[in-house]
Design an enzyme around this catalytic site. Structure first.
Site, PDB file in Angstrom:
ATOM      1  N   ARG A  97       0.818  -1.213   0.000  1.00 51.48           N
ATOM      2  CA  ARG A  97       0.000   0.000   0.000  1.00 51.48           C
ATOM      3  C   ARG A  97       0.856   1.269   0.000  1.00 51.48           C
ATOM      4  O   ARG A  97       0.530   2.252   0.670  1.00 51.48           O
ATOM      5  CB  ARG A  97      -0.977  -0.008   1.190  1.00 51.48           C
ATOM      6  CG  ARG A  97      -1.957  -1.191   1.184  1.00 51.48           C
ATOM      7  CD  ARG A  97      -3.030  -1.092   0.112  1.00 51.48           C
ATOM      8  NE  ARG A  97      -3.910   0.025   0.294  1.00 51.48           N
ATOM      9  CZ  ARG A  97      -5.047  -0.003   0.973  1.00 51.48           C
ATOM     10  NH1 ARG A  97      -5.456  -1.110   1.521  1.00 51.48           N
ATOM     11  NH2 ARG A  97      -5.801   1.066   1.075  1.00 51.48           N
ATOM     12  N   ARG A 109      -3.698   7.268   0.372  1.00 47.63           N
ATOM     13  CA  ARG A 109      -4.168   8.524   0.953  1.00 47.63           C
ATOM     14  C   ARG A 109      -3.193   9.234   1.875  1.00 47.63           C
ATOM     15  O   ARG A 109      -3.380  10.412   2.173  1.00 47.63           O
ATOM     16  CB  ARG A 109      -5.487   8.282   1.710  1.00 47.63           C
ATOM     17  CG  ARG A 109      -6.664   8.085   0.780  1.00 47.63           C
ATOM     18  CD  ARG A 109      -7.855   7.530   1.530  1.00 47.63           C
ATOM     19  NE  ARG A 109      -7.494   6.220   2.041  1.00 47.63           N
ATOM     20  CZ  ARG A 109      -8.333   5.383   2.655  1.00 47.63           C
ATOM     21  NH1 ARG A 109      -9.583   5.735   2.860  1.00 47.63           N
ATOM     22  NH2 ARG A 109      -7.928   4.212   3.073  1.00 47.63           N
ATOM     23  N   ARG A 159      -6.768  11.538  -6.816  1.00 48.61           N
ATOM     24  CA  ARG A 159      -8.005  10.857  -6.414  1.00 48.61           C
ATOM     25  C   ARG A 159      -9.228  11.742  -6.657  1.00 48.61           C
ATOM     26  O   ARG A 159     -10.279  11.271  -7.076  1.00 48.61           O
ATOM     27  CB  ARG A 159      -7.872  10.489  -4.935  1.00 48.61           C
ATOM     28  CG  ARG A 159      -9.105   9.971  -4.241  1.00 48.61           C
ATOM     29  CD  ARG A 159      -9.219   8.481  -4.471  1.00 48.61           C
ATOM     30  NE  ARG A 159     -10.226   7.869  -3.603  1.00 48.61           N
ATOM     31  CZ  ARG A 159     -11.530   7.934  -3.799  1.00 48.61           C
ATOM     32  NH1 ARG A 159     -12.024   8.625  -4.802  1.00 48.61           N
ATOM     33  NH2 ARG A 159     -12.363   7.310  -2.980  1.00 48.61           N
ATOM     34  N   ASP A 172      -6.949  -2.893  -7.270  1.00 50.14           N
ATOM     35  CA  ASP A 172      -7.465  -3.425  -6.004  1.00 50.14           C
ATOM     36  C   ASP A 172      -7.822  -4.893  -6.154  1.00 50.14           C
ATOM     37  O   ASP A 172      -8.220  -5.331  -7.240  1.00 50.14           O
ATOM     38  CB  ASP A 172      -8.702  -2.645  -5.542  1.00 50.14           C
ATOM     39  CG  ASP A 172      -8.965  -2.879  -4.062  1.00 50.14           C
ATOM     40  OD1 ASP A 172      -8.368  -2.163  -3.237  1.00 50.14           O
ATOM     41  OD2 ASP A 172      -9.736  -3.802  -3.727  1.00 50.14           O
ATOM     42  N   TYR A 209     -14.607 -11.520   1.190  1.00 57.03           N
ATOM     43  CA  TYR A 209     -15.275 -10.232   0.953  1.00 57.03           C
ATOM     44  C   TYR A 209     -16.562 -10.410   0.146  1.00 57.03           C
ATOM     45  O   TYR A 209     -17.557  -9.727   0.365  1.00 57.03           O
ATOM     46  CB  TYR A 209     -14.345  -9.258   0.220  1.00 57.03           C
ATOM     47  CG  TYR A 209     -13.338  -8.579   1.117  1.00 57.03           C
ATOM     48  CD1 TYR A 209     -13.694  -7.461   1.884  1.00 57.03           C
ATOM     49  CD2 TYR A 209     -12.038  -9.037   1.217  1.00 57.03           C
ATOM     50  CE1 TYR A 209     -12.778  -6.834   2.708  1.00 57.03           C
ATOM     51  CE2 TYR A 209     -11.105  -8.423   2.046  1.00 57.03           C
ATOM     52  CZ  TYR A 209     -11.483  -7.323   2.789  1.00 57.03           C
ATOM     53  OH  TYR A 209     -10.577  -6.710   3.615  1.00 57.03           O
TER      54      TYR A 209
HETATM   55  O1  CP3 Z   1      -0.037  -1.325  -2.649  1.00 56.70           O
HETATM   56  C1  CP3 Z   1      -0.379  -0.422  -3.456  1.00 56.70           C
HETATM   57  O2  CP3 Z   1       0.032   0.743  -3.368  1.00 56.70           O
HETATM   58  C2  CP3 Z   1      -1.245  -0.823  -4.646  1.00 56.70           C
HETATM   59  C3  CP3 Z   1      -2.647  -0.631  -4.494  1.00 56.70           C
HETATM   60  C4  CP3 Z   1      -3.492  -1.482  -3.570  1.00 56.70           C
HETATM   61  C5  CP3 Z   1      -4.736  -1.018  -3.067  1.00 56.70           C
HETATM   62  N1  CP3 Z   1      -5.353  -2.039  -2.429  1.00 56.70           N
HETATM   63  C6  CP3 Z   1      -5.271   0.350  -3.274  1.00 56.70           C
HETATM   64  C7  CP3 Z   1      -6.367   0.844  -2.403  1.00 56.70           C
HETATM   65  C8  CP3 Z   1      -3.344  -2.804  -3.139  1.00 56.70           C
HETATM   66  C9  CP3 Z   1      -2.187  -3.771  -3.324  1.00 56.70           C
HETATM   67  C10 CP3 Z   1      -4.536  -3.141  -2.433  1.00 56.70           C
HETATM   68  C11 CP3 Z   1      -4.779  -4.491  -1.871  1.00 56.70           C
HETATM   69  C12 CP3 Z   1      -6.010  -4.716  -1.088  1.00 56.70           C
HETATM   70  N2  CP3 Z   1      -7.247  -4.181  -1.282  1.00 56.70           N
HETATM   71  C13 CP3 Z   1      -6.089  -5.651  -0.019  1.00 56.70           C
HETATM   72  C14 CP3 Z   1      -4.969  -6.554   0.456  1.00 56.70           C
HETATM   73  C15 CP3 Z   1      -3.984  -5.850   1.306  1.00 56.70           C
HETATM   74  C16 CP3 Z   1      -4.484  -5.507   2.701  1.00 56.70           C
HETATM   75  O3  CP3 Z   1      -4.535  -4.314   2.987  1.00 56.70           O
HETATM   76  O4  CP3 Z   1      -4.800  -6.427   3.465  1.00 56.70           O
HETATM   77  C17 CP3 Z   1      -7.407  -5.608   0.466  1.00 56.70           C
HETATM   78  C18 CP3 Z   1      -7.961  -6.425   1.622  1.00 56.70           C
HETATM   79  C19 CP3 Z   1      -8.139  -4.690  -0.358  1.00 56.70           C
HETATM   80  C20 CP3 Z   1      -9.593  -4.351  -0.299  1.00 56.70           C
HETATM   81  C21 CP3 Z   1      -9.782  -2.926   0.031  1.00 56.70           C
HETATM   82  N3  CP3 Z   1      -9.574  -1.871  -0.844  1.00 56.70           N
HETATM   83  C22 CP3 Z   1     -10.206  -2.399   1.265  1.00 56.70           C
HETATM   84  C23 CP3 Z   1     -10.539  -3.212   2.516  1.00 56.70           C
HETATM   85  C24 CP3 Z   1     -10.249  -1.015   1.113  1.00 56.70           C
HETATM   86  C25 CP3 Z   1     -10.740  -0.023   2.128  1.00 56.70           C
HETATM   87  C26 CP3 Z   1      -9.736   0.224   3.184  1.00 56.70           C
HETATM   88  C27 CP3 Z   1      -8.930   1.435   2.837  1.00 56.70           C
HETATM   89  O5  CP3 Z   1      -7.716   1.400   3.053  1.00 56.70           O
HETATM   90  O6  CP3 Z   1      -9.542   2.400   2.380  1.00 56.70           O
HETATM   91  C28 CP3 Z   1      -9.814  -0.701  -0.210  1.00 56.70           C
HETATM   92  C29 CP3 Z   1      -9.670   0.633  -0.828  1.00 56.70           C
HETATM   93  C30 CP3 Z   1      -8.327   1.010  -1.326  1.00 56.70           C
HETATM   94  N4  CP3 Z   1      -7.504   0.179  -2.044  1.00 56.70           N
HETATM   95  C31 CP3 Z   1      -7.694   2.276  -1.210  1.00 56.70           C
HETATM   96  C32 CP3 Z   1      -6.478   2.185  -1.884  1.00 56.70           C
HETATM   97  C33 CP3 Z   1      -5.463   3.271  -2.075  1.00 56.70           C
HETATM   98  C34 CP3 Z   1      -8.305   3.523  -0.550  1.00 56.70           C
HETATM   99  C35 CP3 Z   1      -9.342   4.091  -1.464  1.00 56.70           C
HETATM  100  C36 CP3 Z   1      -9.481   5.599  -1.408  1.00 56.70           C
HETATM  101  O7  CP3 Z   1      -8.617   6.319  -1.937  1.00 56.70           O
HETATM  102  O8  CP3 Z   1     -10.508   6.033  -0.877  1.00 56.70           O
END
Ligand code: CP3
Length: 350
Positions: A28, A32, A41, A78, A154
């Protein structure tokens, strides 16, 4: 004519060569906590549109690498784009995380459409192509997918959860329907990862973020077996492409996961002891991890000491520096900049 390809430290670590310091990236690493992410974004209607816009997703993937010079970029997308492509309703509400139209019974699984599903993710592959062309020659490109258990969890729960009891109960109640869902996800994940590799990804990571909630028997059936199939099929379709497995929370099952799935590298969550990682896992695979992301909220000497300890313990063998889970929202970018400076120093091994 032999073209001398510049060596990429991350890829070297994956084949067990050392480069004198641990190559690094952060799960990640785009997101944000970076003001430049928040600005991009704001240009997209919602998070899915952001992921499916090659121009914006390419820019976001490059942002952390530009700022901190990691050894790898990870394509911005994602894990839930796969259910989206299979036709499950998905939305991300501001501050609420993902919301899916929850799967309640086997018939809901039958309604998902595998045929032509991957074409909906073509923009992701275009992002990968743009990144492959844009990255400096020493920076590796990582593609990824969620592992079938975590994605299925999920899909059934319909949202995040601390324990995924509904998903687990579904698997116990109707293992035949659950296996059909896992099979569908295994096939879609193989195609999704292979297409990223064909577009230019050099490594792939499988995020099994909720592997840690399963009993031993379920872990074997829903984590190990599907991962094994994905790794085996990728090694046929994309020979030589390294796979990093991240079965977060797998605890005592880590060793079995590595030997049974034959992943190239193993992502360690924050709770894994470095002694165990060094003695039991590093002889089997490259290890990746596992700085507590909370240390990046703190910075300073506390961070420096922890980074030093980790690098001394694991830096003598096959090692990629990373966090034990994703970068936290409140992380001050300055602390990541400090981490980057620390990681540029050569390693002293004990
Ligand atoms: O690593 C990176 O920089 C690449 C991008 C990436 C995202 N999600 C972008 C994202 C990666 C590799 C993920 C993986 C992901 N997504 C996982 C596995 C890793 C982990 O954290 O356990 C999971 C479970 C998800 C599902 C997901 N996507 C959730 C639960 C959420 C909400 C939680 C949160 O952090 O907001 C997301 C949204 C998400 N995915 C965001 C980003 C940057 C935030 C969205 C926003 O900008 O509002």
């Amino acid at each position: 004519v032999t073209v001398n390809k510049p060596a990429k430290p991350l890829l070297q670590a994956l084949v067990g060569e050392r480069c004198g310091r641990a190559p690094w990236w952060l799960m990640r690493q785009a997101g944000r906590y970076l003001p430049e992410y928040r600005r991009v974004r704001a240009q997209a209607r919602d998070f899915i549109e952001l992921c499916l816009s090659p121009a914006l997703a390419t820019e976001i993937s490059l942002q952390p690498v530009r700022r901190f010079e990691m050894d790898a970029a990870i394509v911005f997308s994602d894990i839930l784009l796969v259910p989206h492509a299979l036709g499950q309703k998905l939305e991300f509400r501001e501050g609420e995380g993902p919301l899916l139209e929850a799967i309640e019974e086997g018939a809901d699984i039958d309604r998902l459409t595998q045929h032509g599903a991957l074409a909906r993710l073509d923009p992701v592959f275009e992002t990968v192509r743009r990144l492959a062309a844009a990255l400096a020659p020493e920076v590796a490109l990582i593609g990824f997918a969620g592992a079938p258990w975590t994605v299925a969890a999920y899909m059934i729960e319909g949202r995040g959860s601390r324990d995924f009891f509904r998903a687990k109960a579904f698997a116990y109640r109707d293992p035949v329907a659950f296996a059909a869902l896992i099979d569908m996800l295994v096939a879609a994940t193989i195609d999704f990862l292979a297409a990223q590799v064909e577009a230019g990804a050099e490594v792939v990571q499988l995020f099994d973020s909720w592997a840690g909630v399963l009993s031993e028997e379920c872990f074997e059936r829903w984590v190990i077996a599907p991962t094994q199939r994905i790794v085996a099929s990728l090694s046929r379709r994309c020979p030589g492409v390294p796979v990093i497995g991240f079965p977060r929370g797998a605890g005592a099952h880590y060793e079995r996961y590595v030997t049974a799935t034959r992943v190239t590298a193993i992502g360690l969550d924050t709770t894994v002891s470095v002694g165990y990682a060094r003695n039991r896992l590093q002889p089997l695979a490259t290890v990746q991890g596992n700085l507590d992301p909370a240390l990046l909220l703190v910075g300073g000497d506390v961070l420096a000491r922890a980074v030093g300890g980790l690098r001394r313990a694991l830096g003598g063998g096959r090692y990629i520096f990373n966090l034990g889970h994703g970068v936290l929202l409140d992380t001050p970018p300055e602390n990541v900049a400090l981490l980057a400076r620390l990681l540029r120093q050569p390693i002293e091994v004990t």
